[in-house]
Scaffold this motif. Structure first.
Motif, PDB file in Angstrom:
ATOM      1  N   ASP A   1       0.815  -1.213   0.000  1.00  0.00           N
ATOM      2  CA  ASP A   1       0.000   0.000   0.000  1.00  0.00           C
ATOM      3  C   ASP A   1       0.850   1.266   0.000  1.00  0.00           C
ATOM      4  O   ASP A   1       0.707   2.149   0.849  1.00  0.00           O
ATOM      5  CB  ASP A   1      -0.939  -0.008   1.213  1.00  0.00           C
ATOM      6  CG  ASP A   1      -2.019   1.077   1.119  1.00  0.00           C
ATOM      7  OD1 ASP A   1      -2.295   1.530  -0.003  1.00  0.00           O
ATOM      8  OD2 ASP A   1      -2.554   1.467   2.179  1.00  0.00           O
ATOM      9  N   ILE A   2       1.749   1.375  -1.004  1.00  0.00           N
ATOM     10  CA  ILE A   2       2.579   2.582  -1.114  1.00  0.00           C
ATOM     11  C   ILE A   2       2.185   3.445  -2.313  1.00  0.00           C
ATOM     12  O   ILE A   2       2.872   4.409  -2.647  1.00  0.00           O
ATOM     13  CB  ILE A   2       4.075   2.225  -1.198  1.00  0.00           C
ATOM     14  CG1 ILE A   2       4.362   1.328  -2.405  1.00  0.00           C
ATOM     15  CG2 ILE A   2       4.540   1.571   0.090  1.00  0.00           C
ATOM     16  CD1 ILE A   2       5.841   1.067  -2.623  1.00  0.00           C
ATOM     17  N   GLY A   3       1.078   3.097  -2.972  1.00  0.00           N
ATOM     18  CA  GLY A   3       0.519   3.936  -4.021  1.00  0.00           C
ATOM     19  C   GLY A   3       1.439   4.104  -5.218  1.00  0.00           C
ATOM     20  O   GLY A   3       2.103   3.154  -5.667  1.00  0.00           O
ATOM     21  N   ASP A   4       1.529   5.354  -5.705  1.00  0.00           N
ATOM     22  CA  ASP A   4       2.310   5.642  -6.909  1.00  0.00           C
ATOM     23  C   ASP A   4       3.807   5.510  -6.692  1.00  0.00           C
ATOM     24  O   ASP A   4       4.579   5.511  -7.667  1.00  0.00           O
ATOM     25  CB  ASP A   4       1.994   7.062  -7.406  1.00  0.00           C
ATOM     26  CG  ASP A   4       0.546   7.189  -7.881  1.00  0.00           C
ATOM     27  OD1 ASP A   4      -0.039   6.148  -8.238  1.00  0.00           O
ATOM     28  OD2 ASP A   4       0.015   8.318  -7.886  1.00  0.00           O
ATOM     29  N   PHE A   5       4.237   5.418  -5.450  1.00  0.00           N
ATOM     30  CA  PHE A   5       5.673   5.266  -5.203  1.00  0.00           C
ATOM     31  C   PHE A   5       6.188   3.929  -5.718  1.00  0.00           C
ATOM     32  O   PHE A   5       7.400   3.733  -5.801  1.00  0.00           O
ATOM     33  CB  PHE A   5       5.960   5.385  -3.705  1.00  0.00           C
ATOM     34  CG  PHE A   5       6.026   6.795  -3.201  1.00  0.00           C
ATOM     35  CD1 PHE A   5       7.203   7.533  -3.302  1.00  0.00           C
ATOM     36  CD2 PHE A   5       4.907   7.406  -2.661  1.00  0.00           C
ATOM     37  CE1 PHE A   5       7.266   8.832  -2.847  1.00  0.00           C
ATOM     38  CE2 PHE A   5       4.954   8.702  -2.203  1.00  0.00           C
ATOM     39  CZ  PHE A   5       6.136   9.434  -2.298  1.00  0.00           C
ATOM     40  N   LEU A   6       5.283   3.022  -6.046  1.00  0.00           N
ATOM     41  CA  LEU A   6       5.700   1.740  -6.591  1.00  0.00           C
ATOM     42  C   LEU A   6       6.539   1.919  -7.848  1.00  0.00           C
ATOM     43  O   LEU A   6       7.411   1.102  -8.145  1.00  0.00           O
ATOM     44  CB  LEU A   6       4.469   0.876  -6.893  1.00  0.00           C
ATOM     45  CG  LEU A   6       4.724  -0.557  -7.329  1.00  0.00           C
ATOM     46  CD1 LEU A   6       5.339  -1.363  -6.195  1.00  0.00           C
ATOM     47  CD2 LEU A   6       3.433  -1.213  -7.803  1.00  0.00           C
TER      48      LEU A   6
END
Length: 427
Positions: A119-124
């Motif tokens: 659940d790290i969003g766009d940081f993926l």
């Protein structure tokens, strides 16, 4: 130097000198972890915990002896270990999962599950070097835990992250345990070790001191941690002797209370409720003389009634001058988990300039919103000075909550404010 000079000294007839100091990170440490077992490893910094885990994972080789593992091993030893900081989170998921032995098809099948857990969003899609420490451990734990390992090794990593993520991690550990995975868990959090683990091992200076029930081993570790230098060696010898016998020794009983127990037909005192797990820490500038549970009439009781108000009274004296003093008391479950506790003064505040020879009596008030069962009370005196633990007694008292009427609540604490309200609607 060590390779050449001693040989030359031998040739010319001199006694060879030793140019190094022998150091063993671990010595004669033996343990066996069964399938589906969760084992805690505790000890002071430098005791060899991380070295042991690295040997189990295969990143270090033992000088002597052997380490045997059966099944896929996943490890969370350091933040981002195994991650390439220049790669994106997505690329590191594929890299880390491949190192763990997953094929490309297996990684693709689990990728959405892994990223949803992290659940790290766009940081993926960003390089890992731009992540915070919390984001790194979220992604690392997601990869390691979601590949369904046979053995999961966790070294303090779960201390990072917010409460919601930590709860999600522990829920995942419970799932892995239910599936038969073995878990090795290193943590300085005593409640976590007690709640999560089936057994615990205590290491110190590379030597195994003790093994057994987590609550017993944690108590022994805490006593060792706060022991003065002159008592430290004796404790180590005692623990090693107990470890060979295969059980954790019980500690001294708490001093007699200065109050009389409740008597009579309606008395709420059971003389048989005596804890066998009392641990008395060394006296280091202050001494607890008595701990008691008092009812509304100031009688000592240990059979309590639900939702009634009681006081935990602690008396003692200071043997040296102290500043930055605060008092604390806690209630533990049978498993050793802290149910609740209080401190005085409140967090961030302290009592200054307490003089040697000063006696004290402090009372903490509790409303016993607990369910039927046995519980344990401990208390202590702390200071911001050294030694910071002036005196402490764990499991000083044992008490029992009397039988309650049928209730719709469960767990440890009854927080129900009213009966549930149910409404029906026609389909």
């Amino acid at each position: 130097m060590q390779f050449v000079l001693p040989r030359l000294q031998s040739v010319i007839g001199q006694k060879p000198r030793c140019y190094f100091r022998e150091f063993w990170a671990l010595k004669d440490v033996s343990l066996e972890i069964k399938k589906g077992e969760t084992v805690g490893i505790i000890g002071r910094n430098g005791s060899g915990k991380s070295t042991l885990l690295q040997m189990i994972c295969g990143t270090l080789n033992p000088t002597f002896g052997k380490v045997q593992t059966n099944g896929r091993v996943a490890a969370l030893l350091e933040l981002g270990s195994g991650f390439n900081p220049e790669f994106t989170g997505r690329e590191n998921v594929y890299l880390n999962a491949a190192i763990l032995g997953l094929s490309q098809d297996e990684i693709k099948a689990r990728f959405d599950e892994i990223t949803a857990f992290a659940d790290i969003g766009d940081f993926l899609e960003q390089p890992v070097k731009s992540y915070s420490s919390g984001m790194v451990v979220r992604l690392a734990f997601a990869v390691q835990a979601m590949v369904d390992p046979d053995i999961l090794v966790v070294d303090e990593a779960l201390a990072v992250g917010d409460e919601k993520f930590q709860r999600k991690c522990f829920a995942r550990l419970e799932q892995l345990k239910a599936r038969g995975a073995s878990i090795l868990f290193v943590s300085h959090s005593a409640p976590t070790v007690i709640e999560l683990c089936d057994r615990a091992f205590l290491l110190d200076s590379g030597v195994r001191l003790l093994h057994g029930k987590p609550s017993d081993v944690v108590r022994a570790y805490q006593k060792l941690l706060y022991a003065p230098t002159e008592e430290h060696r004796q404790l180590i010898q005692d623990y090693c002797a107990v470890d060979e016998a295969g059980e954790v020794a019980r500690s001294d009983s708490v001093a007699e209370n200065d109050l009389e127990p409740a008597k009579g037909a309606l008395a709420s005192f059971d003389p048989g409720l005596v804890p066998e797990t009392t641990t008395v820490y060394p006296v280091q500038g202050a001494e607890i003389l008595s701990i008691a549970i008092l009812d509304q009439e100031s009688r000592i009781v240990n059979v309590l009634h639900p939702n009634e108000a009681y006081q935990v009274q602690m008396t003692g004296r200071f043997l040296k001058d102290f500043s930055g003093v605060y008092f604390g008391v806690h209630i533990r479950s049978i498993s050793g988990a802290v149910i609740t506790g209080q401190r005085h003064p409140e967090e961030g505040s302290h009592i200054e300039n307490v003089r040697a020879g000063t006696s004290f009596r402090i009372r903490f008030s509790f409303r016993m919103a607990l369910f039927t069962g046995a519980y344990f009370i401990g208390a202590g005196i702390w200071s911001t000075e050294d030694p910071n633990c002036a005196h402490r007694i764990i499991d000083a008292l044992m008490f029992r909550l009397s039988h309650t009427d049928k209730s719709g609540s469960f767990g440890y604490v009854d927080l129900m404010s009213s009966e549930p309200s149910l409404e029906w609607a026609e389909a």
